[in-house]
Design a protein around this motif. Structure first.
Motif, PDB file in Angstrom:
ATOM      1  N   ASN A 139       0.800  -1.229   0.000  1.00  0.00           N
ATOM      2  CA  ASN A 139       0.000   0.000   0.000  1.00  0.00           C
ATOM      3  C   ASN A 139       0.832   1.278   0.000  1.00  0.00           C
ATOM      4  OD1 ASN A 139       0.922   0.183   2.624  1.00  0.00           O
ATOM      5  ND2 ASN A 139      -1.106   0.271   3.577  1.00  0.00           N
ATOM      6  N   ARG A 140       2.106   1.180  -0.322  1.00  0.00           N
ATOM      7  CA  ARG A 140       2.948   2.375  -0.388  1.00  0.00           C
ATOM      8  C   ARG A 140       3.239   2.742  -1.848  1.00  0.00           C
ATOM      9  NH1 ARG A 140       5.148   4.005   4.377  1.00  0.00           N
ATOM     10  NH2 ARG A 140       6.708   5.240   3.272  1.00  0.00           N
ATOM     11  N   LEU A 141       3.165   4.033  -2.129  1.00  0.00           N
ATOM     12  CA  LEU A 141       3.487   4.551  -3.455  1.00  0.00           C
ATOM     13  C   LEU A 141       4.512   5.666  -3.304  1.00  0.00           C
ATOM     14  CD1 LEU A 141      -0.077   4.927  -5.059  1.00  0.00           C
ATOM     15  CD2 LEU A 141       1.550   3.051  -5.417  1.00  0.00           C
ATOM     16  N   SER A 142       5.275   5.889  -4.363  1.00  0.00           N
ATOM     17  CA  SER A 142       6.154   7.056  -4.407  1.00  0.00           C
ATOM     18  C   SER A 142       5.814   7.849  -5.658  1.00  0.00           C
ATOM     19  CB  SER A 142       7.626   6.646  -4.408  1.00  0.00           C
ATOM     20  OG  SER A 142       7.938   5.862  -5.546  1.00  0.00           O
ATOM     21  N   ILE A 143       5.908   9.158  -5.532  1.00  0.00           N
ATOM     22  CA  ILE A 143       5.582  10.054  -6.639  1.00  0.00           C
ATOM     23  C   ILE A 143       6.779  10.948  -6.909  1.00  0.00           C
ATOM     24  CG2 ILE A 143       4.026  11.851  -7.480  1.00  0.00           C
ATOM     25  CD1 ILE A 143       1.907  10.773  -5.531  1.00  0.00           C
ATOM     26  N   ASP A 144       7.309  10.830  -8.098  1.00  0.00           N
ATOM     27  CA  ASP A 144       8.418  11.668  -8.550  1.00  0.00           C
ATOM     28  C   ASP A 144       7.801  12.820  -9.342  1.00  0.00           C
ATOM     29  OD1 ASP A 144      10.554  12.851  -9.877  1.00  0.00           O
ATOM     30  OD2 ASP A 144      11.581  10.967 -10.270  1.00  0.00           O
ATOM     31  N   VAL A 145       7.652  13.965  -8.673  1.00  0.00           N
ATOM     32  CA  VAL A 145       6.995  15.097  -9.312  1.00  0.00           C
ATOM     33  C   VAL A 145       7.873  15.653 -10.430  1.00  0.00           C
ATOM     34  CG1 VAL A 145       5.973  17.371  -8.942  1.00  0.00           C
ATOM     35  CG2 VAL A 145       5.822  15.633  -7.159  1.00  0.00           C
ATOM     36  N   ALA A 146       9.168  15.707 -10.197  1.00  0.00           N
ATOM     37  CA  ALA A 146      10.079  16.271 -11.189  1.00  0.00           C
ATOM     38  C   ALA A 146      10.016  15.512 -12.505  1.00  0.00           C
ATOM     39  CB  ALA A 146      11.506  16.281 -10.654  1.00  0.00           C
ATOM     40  N   ASN A 147       9.938  14.171 -12.413  1.00  0.00           N
ATOM     41  CA  ASN A 147       9.901  13.350 -13.623  1.00  0.00           C
ATOM     42  C   ASN A 147       8.511  12.842 -13.958  1.00  0.00           C
ATOM     43  OD1 ASN A 147      12.798  13.243 -14.336  1.00  0.00           O
ATOM     44  ND2 ASN A 147      12.989  12.299 -12.314  1.00  0.00           N
ATOM     45  N   GLN A 148       7.506  13.290 -13.156  1.00  0.00           N
ATOM     46  CA  GLN A 148       6.095  12.998 -13.411  1.00  0.00           C
ATOM     47  C   GLN A 148       5.836  11.496 -13.549  1.00  0.00           C
ATOM     48  OE1 GLN A 148       5.912  17.176 -15.911  1.00  0.00           O
ATOM     49  NE2 GLN A 148       4.583  15.542 -16.608  1.00  0.00           N
ATOM     50  N   ARG A 149       6.100  10.805 -12.418  1.00  0.00           N
ATOM     51  CA  ARG A 149       5.970   9.347 -12.436  1.00  0.00           C
ATOM     52  C   ARG A 149       5.511   8.846 -11.071  1.00  0.00           C
ATOM     53  NH1 ARG A 149      11.287   6.023 -13.931  1.00  0.00           N
ATOM     54  NH2 ARG A 149      11.851   6.737 -11.835  1.00  0.00           N
ATOM     55  N   VAL A 150       4.491   7.976 -11.083  1.00  0.00           N
ATOM     56  CA  VAL A 150       4.039   7.278  -9.878  1.00  0.00           C
ATOM     57  C   VAL A 150       4.625   5.880  -9.902  1.00  0.00           C
ATOM     58  CG1 VAL A 150       2.049   6.399  -8.598  1.00  0.00           C
ATOM     59  CG2 VAL A 150       1.870   8.571  -9.837  1.00  0.00           C
ATOM     60  N   SER A 151       5.186   5.433  -8.781  1.00  0.00           N
ATOM     61  CA  SER A 151       5.812   4.108  -8.728  1.00  0.00           C
ATOM     62  C   SER A 151       5.247   3.308  -7.564  1.00  0.00           C
ATOM     63  CB  SER A 151       7.330   4.235  -8.557  1.00  0.00           C
ATOM     64  OG  SER A 151       7.897   4.945  -9.637  1.00  0.00           O
ATOM     65  N   THR A 152       5.033   2.019  -7.802  1.00  0.00           N
ATOM     66  CA  THR A 152       4.602   1.114  -6.749  1.00  0.00           C
ATOM     67  C   THR A 152       5.826   0.581  -6.013  1.00  0.00           C
ATOM     68  OG1 THR A 152       4.676  -0.856  -8.154  1.00  0.00           O
ATOM     69  CG2 THR A 152       2.632   0.431  -8.171  1.00  0.00           C
ATOM     70  N   SER A 153       5.573  -0.084  -4.898  1.00  0.00           N
ATOM     71  CA  SER A 153       6.680  -0.590  -4.088  1.00  0.00           C
ATOM     72  C   SER A 153       7.473  -1.676  -4.801  1.00  0.00           C
ATOM     73  CB  SER A 153       6.141  -1.133  -2.758  1.00  0.00           C
ATOM     74  OG  SER A 153       5.152  -2.128  -2.982  1.00  0.00           O
ATOM     75  N   ASP A 154       6.881  -2.319  -5.810  1.00  0.00           N
ATOM     76  CA  ASP A 154       7.613  -3.358  -6.548  1.00  0.00           C
ATOM     77  C   ASP A 154       8.045  -2.883  -7.937  1.00  0.00           C
ATOM     78  OD1 ASP A 154       5.034  -3.254  -7.445  1.00  0.00           O
ATOM     79  OD2 ASP A 154       4.725  -5.419  -7.533  1.00  0.00           O
ATOM     80  N   GLY A 155       8.096  -1.568  -8.138  1.00  0.00           N
ATOM     81  CA  GLY A 155       8.752  -1.034  -9.329  1.00  0.00           C
ATOM     82  C   GLY A 155       7.907  -0.880 -10.575  1.00  0.00           C
ATOM     83  N   ILE A 156       6.584  -0.851 -10.446  1.00  0.00           N
ATOM     84  CA  ILE A 156       5.731  -0.560 -11.597  1.00  0.00           C
ATOM     85  C   ILE A 156       5.534   0.960 -11.661  1.00  0.00           C
ATOM     86  CG2 ILE A 156       3.466  -0.894 -12.658  1.00  0.00           C
ATOM     87  CD1 ILE A 156       3.345  -3.589 -11.224  1.00  0.00           C
ATOM     88  N   HIS A 157       5.676   1.529 -12.848  1.00  0.00           N
ATOM     89  CA  HIS A 157       5.663   2.981 -12.993  1.00  0.00           C
ATOM     90  C   HIS A 157       4.499   3.435 -13.883  1.00  0.00           C
ATOM     91  CE1 HIS A 157       9.615   2.763 -11.237  1.00  0.00           C
ATOM     92  NE2 HIS A 157      10.061   2.031 -12.246  1.00  0.00           N
ATOM     93  N   TYR A 158       3.944   4.573 -13.531  1.00  0.00           N
ATOM     94  CA  TYR A 158       2.883   5.192 -14.315  1.00  0.00           C
ATOM     95  C   TYR A 158       3.243   6.661 -14.541  1.00  0.00           C
ATOM     96  CZ  TYR A 158       0.196   1.112 -12.802  1.00  0.00           C
ATOM     97  OH  TYR A 158      -0.230  -0.177 -12.543  1.00  0.00           O
ATOM     98  N   ALA A 159       3.310   7.064 -15.791  1.00  0.00           N
ATOM     99  CA  ALA A 159       3.622   8.461 -16.123  1.00  0.00           C
ATOM    100  C   ALA A 159       2.351   9.300 -16.057  1.00  0.00           C
ATOM    101  CB  ALA A 159       4.241   8.546 -17.506  1.00  0.00           C
ATOM    102  N   PHE A 160       2.503  10.554 -15.657  1.00  0.00           N
ATOM    103  CA  PHE A 160       1.357  11.452 -15.621  1.00  0.00           C
ATOM    104  C   PHE A 160       1.762  12.829 -16.129  1.00  0.00           C
ATOM    105  CE2 PHE A 160       3.398  11.837 -11.443  1.00  0.00           C
ATOM    106  CZ  PHE A 160       3.428  13.202 -11.213  1.00  0.00           C
TER     107      PHE A 160
END
Length: 214
Positions: A139-160
């Motif tokens: 249930n943890r996510l990380s959001i890279d605002v600079a590179n506009q990417r949401v990542s799951t704890s197991d490394g799946i990425h979604y661009a926004f």
């Protein structure tokens, strides 16, 4: 700058569409004259029953989602009235970002102007994220605002996508007033140039104040 370029934390699934601002911040919590104390009202009728007891089955009341910083929710989040209190309340409750397929238009701009990060992803991505964060183990996510990417704890990425102005505001820690003040040198330069070429339009503020006082 790096302090605001990323955020990470527990994400809570809230798979409800058309969650309007009256549900996000009910009207009985709008009587204050400032922004303080709004966290108590956030999603009140979902969090508590008619007697005021916490609903144990509501996601934000579950121990595994204590301190959630991110909501993953349904389409048209924040529709309804224009109350900015909905944004302030979510922030006071610890929510830094909301991920949804779409947002109410006024809520969207209220949120962005107050640095509540809104991320729009398509329905399939939202469904996948909702399923993932519904499990306390993932249930943890990380959001890279600079590179506009949401990542799951197991490394799946979604661009926004994120408008450049809102991206700058979030990364630099600016609200609308701060964003304006960041351009104060350019504003003062424009003012000086304008007054030099249009002197008859210059306002004598001390004289105006004296006139108003009289």
């Amino acid at each position: 700058m790096s302090e605001h370029a990323t955020l990470a934390g527990i994400a809570a699934p809230l798979p409800l569409s058309n969650l309007d601002t009256d549900q996000i911040m009910p009207k009985q919590f709008l009587f204050g004259i400032d922004k303080c104390g709004l966290a108590r009202g956030v999603l009140y009728d979902l969090r508590f029953d008619a007697s005021g007891a916490a609903r144990e089955d509501f996601v934000l009341n579950k121990p595994d989602y204590a301190g959630a910083r991110i909501l993953v929710t349904g389409a048209n989040f924040g529709c309804g009235s224009s109350r900015e209190h909905a944004v302030w309340g979510l922030q006071q409750a610890g929510i830094d970002a909301v991920i949804a397929p779409s947002f109410g238009e006024i809520f969207y701009f209220n949120a962005q102007n107050n640095r509540l990060l809104l991320i729009t992803l398509d329905e399939s991505a939202i469904a996948a994220l909702t399923a993932r964060v519904s499990d306390a183990k993932t249930n943890r996510l990380s959001i890279d605002v600079a590179n506009q990417r949401v990542s799951t704890s197991d490394g799946i990425h979604y661009a926004f996508d994120l408008p450049p102005r809102q991206k700058r505001m979030f990364i630099e820690g600016l609200d609308m007033i701060g964003m304006t003040l960041a351009d104060s040198d350019a504003i003062l330069a424009f003012e000086a140039k304008h007054e030099a070429t249009h002197p008859w339009m210059k306002i004598d503020l001390p004289a105006l104040r004296n006139t108003q006082a009289a």
